[in-house]
Design an enzyme around this catalytic site. Structure first.
Site, PDB file in Angstrom:
ATOM      1  N   HIS A 217     -11.580  86.166  53.449  1.00 52.41           N
ATOM      2  CA  HIS A 217     -11.966  87.560  53.212  1.00 52.41           C
ATOM      3  C   HIS A 217     -12.868  88.094  54.325  1.00 52.41           C
ATOM      4  O   HIS A 217     -12.960  89.309  54.500  1.00 52.41           O
ATOM      5  CB  HIS A 217     -12.650  87.695  51.853  1.00 52.41           C
ATOM      6  CG  HIS A 217     -11.686  87.672  50.707  1.00 52.41           C
ATOM      7  ND1 HIS A 217     -11.871  88.401  49.550  1.00 52.41           N
ATOM      8  CD2 HIS A 217     -10.517  87.020  50.541  1.00 52.41           C
ATOM      9  CE1 HIS A 217     -10.857  88.180  48.724  1.00 52.41           C
ATOM     10  NE2 HIS A 217     -10.024  87.338  49.309  1.00 52.41           N
TER      11      HIS A 217
ATOM     12  N   HIS B  63      -3.057  79.982  48.613  1.00 54.76           N
ATOM     13  CA  HIS B  63      -2.903  79.844  47.168  1.00 54.76           C
ATOM     14  C   HIS B  63      -2.562  78.419  46.748  1.00 54.76           C
ATOM     15  O   HIS B  63      -2.393  78.153  45.561  1.00 54.76           O
ATOM     16  CB  HIS B  63      -1.850  80.826  46.665  1.00 54.76           C
ATOM     17  CG  HIS B  63      -2.289  82.252  46.737  1.00 54.76           C
ATOM     18  ND1 HIS B  63      -1.513  83.313  46.309  1.00 54.76           N
ATOM     19  CD2 HIS B  63      -3.445  82.809  47.194  1.00 54.76           C
ATOM     20  CE1 HIS B  63      -2.166  84.445  46.511  1.00 54.76           C
ATOM     21  NE2 HIS B  63      -3.333  84.166  47.056  1.00 54.76           N
TER      22      HIS B  63
END
Length: 720
Positions: free
Chosen positions: A78, A245
């Site tokens: 992020h 993920h």
């Protein structure tokens, strides 16, 4: 509450974004050299310290699965993932994630805790390790600790200590909303420049789907546009999502718990931590979506891809009230391998998928890549390693800027490489010889100034791309950009190439000159001539050593975003079809100045000087307020301040103006908003007062030469 000037006058031109370029905001002082400090680190020791805190679950914020690795990966992702190619802003450099607004974005919920877990490491190494490097290195250490082999790490991210107010995030006034103004037409595929994220406060796209609905087709389109604006192709996109993920889980255990305000709105006693809540398992309210992607959330494997491809998935509302996906049948839900509960290992959780995950499966091109990764795990490993390295280093610029023992030997085309010189660069005697050759050519002064500016002013301090080094102005796409006047540019380049060839072929030693150096040298001596014509003897600094990049070293597609739509310094206005958030020409000029790392003074001197030199697009008379173009005078500022003229817009767009002599009514000048803003804006007029005064011309010449040299050498990282 006391209102600011901007609140009193919302349309006031914002010049404060240039102030940081003129100020020293580093608390370590102006002599601080982070690169020198970083090189003192024992990187293995730093990584061992990160490993220690990463596997030491804190009572105040327990780690999922006893391991902060997935949280650190999310933190690093992020931080780097805000980067966008259209203006090169955001990204991991500066560690802006720890400052507002990023520190309080909904997509960064609980990353304040990740940074607080790492605080002991930062305190131990102090000035030798920036937050920017620590955040990214922690992501790498996390991946390696869970069995993944990273491609490497390069340090050198210098921390910022003030939010970057130049970053345009969109028109929304609420988090996690999507204003129609964010898009040109419909949502998918039409984000306005320079945005990349499709939702305010989210890094990429809404994980539930466009507008919070489980629309997989729309989600795939959003993913493709967003990752394209990060310079990622389809394989890199799938590798990043699938690789990320593979680890960890998302948190949305219920939809009834009250969550406190974000860090920037939290009460003082929370000391910079936000999103406080009373849920019995700390950290279980984050995105609102609940569950892991696979049964091994702290291990590198193909579990995510296997689950996504081997099971059918259907949407449902999870315990957090958000759309998420579960295996489509009861039989599949019983069959799929469960993951341990993140806090209670005696319990288990059923894997889930996001709408954005299922979108990869339903999109034909993305699915083909997923299937290849499933069949070829080694390819998946390599693709994720390369894409991750690109993600976390994309805003760092050339490879030579990367520091430390883990910088890979390979140089990537996205790093805009230039070749090392395999010859001796020119010295003072050779420079004098080349100056004579340029002056003896048929190139006029204005052509040389405009070519040097067009080459060097592509530089963006945001991601260290562009600039004169490499002479990419002679390559596609730059040689055909409209702002560069391709036909004229071609003739100029032909002449420079002839001078280069004649000089290099005449040498019986190892001294050679690059086209990149010739272009800058030609502009510099044009400035010296212009100053001499105005009565000033100046030397424009010239540092040889640039080399010429090849087409193979140039990713032409990735240079498209650097094309100027307007250029206030050349008084260039494109076709006017602007799909962006800048409301006026003058705002675009200030934005360009910020990317060039210019102060208000430097921007003012450059515009006034370029007008005096007549260096305007198409040799237009717009803004050339002088009867003696080509001489470096202060005539531009004298005319801007002269009350003998009155100005009228030529049409309702009010982008071009005509100046009339008040006494005779005759048209005397033509100007654009780029010109008249120096008379209409109070702060810029204050600068015009200085340069337009009878004793101001010498100041203008001195400041213009300094600012010109700064732009010409902006990309010379080898001189730092």
């Amino acid at each position: 509450m006391t209102w600011s000037n901007q609140e009193w006058w919302p349309d006031l031109l914002r010049l404060d974004i240039l102030d940081d370029n003129a100020a020293e905001l580093n608390p370590y002082g102006e002599d601080f050299d982070y690169a020198e400090e970083f090189q003192k680190l024992d990187l293995d020791e730093v990584k061992a310290d990160i490993q220690d805190v990463m596997t030491d679950s804190q009572e105040w914020w327990p780690a999922d699965y006893g391991h902060y690795g997935p949280l650190f990966i999310r933190m690093a992702w992020h931080s780097a993932g805000t980067y966008r190619t259209l203006d090169g802003r955001a990204g991991a450099a500066g560690a802006l994630q720890r400052l507002p607004p990023e520190s309080s974005w909904p997509d960064n919920v609980n990353l304040d805790k990740a940074r607080r877990v790492l605080q002991p490491v930062k305190l131990k190494y102090g000035r030798q390790l920036s937050w920017g490097d620590l955040i990214i290195l922690a992501g790498n250490v996390a991946l390696e600790s869970m069995g993944f082999e990273t491609y490497g790490f390069g340090g050198g991210r210098v921390d910022e200590y003030k939010s970057n107010e130049a970053v345009e995030w969109g028109p929304e006034t609420e988090w996690e909303t999507t204003d129609p103004e964010r898009f040109e037409d419909e949502e998918v595929g039409s984000l306005k420049d320079p945005l990349a994220n499709t939702v305010m406060g989210l890094i990429y796209v809404n994980p539930e789907g466009p507008y919070g609905e489980p629309d997989v087709e729309g989600s795939a389109a959003n993913i493709r546009e967003e990752f394209d604006r990060m310079a990622m192709d389809d394989e890199e996109t799938v590798a990043l999502i699938a690789g990320g993920h593979t680890f960890g889980k998302v948190h949305g255990a219920d939809d009834e718990t009250d969550v406190g305000p974000e860090p920037e709105a939290a009460p003082m006693e929370q000391q910079g931590l936000g999103w406080d809540h009373d849920f019995e398992k700390a950290g279980m309210i984050t995105s609102g979506i609940e569950g892991p992607w696979n049964s091994t959330p702290t291990m590198w494997d193909t579990g995510y891809i296997d689950n996504l491809l081997d099971y059918e998935w259907e949407p449902h509302k999870g315990p957090g009230g958000a759309w998420q996906w579960q295996p489509a049948t009861e039989e599949e839900r019983e069959d799929i391998e469960k993951a341990p509960d993140a806090q209670d290992f005696d319990e288990s959780e059923e894997p889930m998928m996001l709408t954005t995950d299922v979108a990869l499966k339903r999109d034909d091109d993305y699915r083909e890549i997923l299937e290849d990764f499933q069949e070829n795990p080694d390819h998946f490993q390599e693709a994720f390693a390369r894409a991750w390295f690109k993600l976390i280093h994309r805003d760092m610029g050339p490879k030579d800027r990367l520091l430390g023992p883990e910088v890979p030997d390979e140089e990537f085309v996205w790093q805009d490489p230039v070749p090392d010189a395999d010859y001796e660069t020119v010295g003072a005697a050779e420079v004098a010889e080349l100056e004579d050759a340029i002056l003896d050519s048929d190139l006029d002064r204005t052509e040389r100034v405009k070519t040097a500016w067009a080459s060097a002013s592509t530089y963006r301090d945001s991601d260290k791309r562009g600039g004169a080094n490499g002479a990419r102005i002679r390559l596609e796409p730059q040689r055909n950009w409209e702002a560069n006047e391709p036909d004229v540019l071609a003739d100029v380049l032909d002449t420079y190439e002839d001078i280069q060839a004649e000089f290099n072929e005449s040498r019986d030693d190892d001294v050679r000159v690059s086209l990149a150096d010739l272009i800058v040298l030609g502009g510099n001596i044009a400035v010296e001539q212009a100053a001499a014509d105005a009565g000033y003897d100046v030397d424009v600094p010239f540092e040889p050593g640039r080399t010429d990049a090849s087409a193979e070293q140039t990713d032409s597609d990735s240079f498209e975003p650097l094309e100027p739509k307007v250029d206030g310094f050349r008084n260039y206005i494109g076709d006017g079809d602007f799909n962006d958030f800048y409301g006026s020409l003058e705002e675009r000029m200030v934005d360009k100045a910020e990317l060039l790392n210019l102060s208000v003074t430097e921007m003012t001197a450059l515009v006034g000087g370029m007008r005096a030199l007549g260096a305007t697009y198409g040799d237009s008379d717009r803004g050339v307020f002088t009867d003696d173009p080509g001489a470096l005078t202060n005539d531009f500022f004298e005319t801007v301040l002269d009350m003998d003229y009155e100005w009228e817009p030529v049409d309702e767009d009010a982008e071009v103006f005509e100046g009339f002599d008040r006494a005779t009514g005759e048209k005397a000048w033509e100007a654009t908003r780029f010109d008249l803003i120096f008379g209409s804006n109070a702060r810029l007029r204050a600068h015009a007062d200085v340069y337009g005064a009878e004793d101001g011309e010498e100041d203008l010449v001195e400041d213009f030469v300094a600012a010109w040299s700064k732009v010409m050498q902006a990309d010379r990282f080898d001189l730092e």
